[in-house]
Design a protein around this motif. Sequence first.
Motif, mmCIF file in Angstrom:
data_model
loop_
_atom_site.group_PDB
_atom_site.id
_atom_site.type_symbol
_atom_site.label_atom_id
_atom_site.label_comp_id
_atom_site.label_asym_id
_atom_site.label_seq_id
_atom_site.Cartn_x
_atom_site.Cartn_y
_atom_site.Cartn_z
ATOM 1 N N SER A 47 20.740 35.072 5.221
ATOM 2 C CA SER A 47 20.568 33.641 4.981
ATOM 3 C C SER A 47 19.816 32.902 6.085
ATOM 4 O O SER A 47 19.528 31.719 5.960
ATOM 5 N N LEU A 48 19.496 33.598 7.187
ATOM 6 C CA LEU A 48 18.806 32.943 8.301
ATOM 7 C C LEU A 48 17.997 33.964 9.079
ATOM 8 O O LEU A 48 18.546 34.945 9.586
ATOM 9 N N LYS A 49 16.698 33.723 9.190
ATOM 10 C CA LYS A 49 15.817 34.606 9.953
ATOM 11 C C LYS A 49 15.061 33.757 10.974
ATOM 12 O O LYS A 49 14.401 32.786 10.625
ATOM 13 N N LEU A 50 15.216 34.127 12.255
ATOM 14 C CA LEU A 50 14.535 33.437 13.342
ATOM 15 C C LEU A 50 13.951 34.468 14.295
ATOM 16 O O LEU A 50 14.570 35.497 14.559
ATOM 17 N N THR A 51 12.786 34.169 14.828
ATOM 18 C CA THR A 51 12.250 35.010 15.889
ATOM 19 C C THR A 51 13.064 34.733 17.146
ATOM 20 O O THR A 51 13.805 33.734 17.228
ATOM 21 N N ALA A 52 12.890 35.568 18.147
ATOM 22 C CA ALA A 52 13.604 35.357 19.404
ATOM 23 C C ALA A 52 13.221 34.013 20.030
ATOM 24 O O ALA A 52 14.083 33.290 20.535
ATOM 25 N N LEU A 53 11.942 33.660 19.985
ATOM 26 C CA LEU A 53 11.504 32.390 20.559
ATOM 27 C C LEU A 53 12.075 31.209 19.776
ATOM 28 O O LEU A 53 12.533 30.230 20.368
ATOM 29 N N GLN A 54 12.085 31.301 18.459
ATOM 30 C CA GLN A 54 12.701 30.237 17.665
ATOM 31 C C GLN A 54 14.181 30.096 18.019
ATOM 32 O O GLN A 54 14.700 28.987 18.126
ATOM 33 N N SER A 55 14.868 31.227 18.198
ATOM 34 C CA SER A 55 16.293 31.201 18.542
ATOM 35 C C SER A 55 16.524 30.552 19.902
ATOM 36 O O SER A 55 17.460 29.763 20.071
ATOM 37 N N ALA A 56 15.662 30.870 20.880
ATOM 38 C CA ALA A 56 15.798 30.274 22.209
ATOM 39 C C ALA A 56 15.534 28.773 22.159
ATOM 40 O O ALA A 56 16.251 27.984 22.786
ATOM 41 N N VAL A 57 14.526 28.365 21.403
ATOM 42 C CA VAL A 57 14.239 26.935 21.247
ATOM 43 C C VAL A 57 15.424 26.235 20.582
ATOM 44 O O VAL A 57 15.855 25.166 21.033
ATOM 45 N N ALA A 58 15.971 26.840 19.534
ATOM 46 C CA ALA A 58 17.123 26.238 18.843
ATOM 47 C C ALA A 58 18.314 26.101 19.783
ATOM 48 O O ALA A 58 18.999 25.066 19.785
#
Length: 141
Positions: A47-58
Motif C-alpha cells: 500500500s506504500l512505496k517510497l524510495t530511500a530519499l523520499q522516506s528520509a524527506v518524509a
Amino acid sequence: MTELDAEDDKLLILARGALGRTGGGAGAAIRDTDGRTYAAGEVGLASLKLTALQSAVAAAISSGAEGFEAAVVVAGRFSDPGVAAVREVSATARIVFTDAKGAVFEVVEGPIEGDPAQRPGFLHSTPPEGFDLETESEVFE
C-alpha cells in the motif's frame, strides 16, 4: 573520487547504515537547516512505496524540518523522485549520489532549471561509465 566534508561523510555513514538495516536496494540520509539528520531505507509495502530519499524527506518533514542543507543517496538512481521532494523544500540543497561502497559518482548542487533530463550529469538513463550496477548496488553489510 570526490571527497566529502565531515558533515556529508556523516550522512554517508547514516545512509549506508539504513541500507544495511533495511536490506533494500538503497539508503539515504538528509540534514536539515537546523543540523538534524534523518536516515531511511526504501519502503516497499503493497500500500506504500517510497524510495530511500523520499522516506528520509518524509521523516524530516514529519519531524518539523523546514529546509535542507544536503542529502546523500547510497546505491540509488539519479531519477529518484525524492530529488523533486528535496528541491520542493530547498532548491539549493546539495544531493550526493554514491555507490553501495560509498564512492561518490555525482554531486548535484543548485536548483534544477528547465527539463532535468537535459541537464548534463543529472538524471542519467544509464549509470556513469565504469559504474558496475550489479556490483555497486549490493547491500552494505
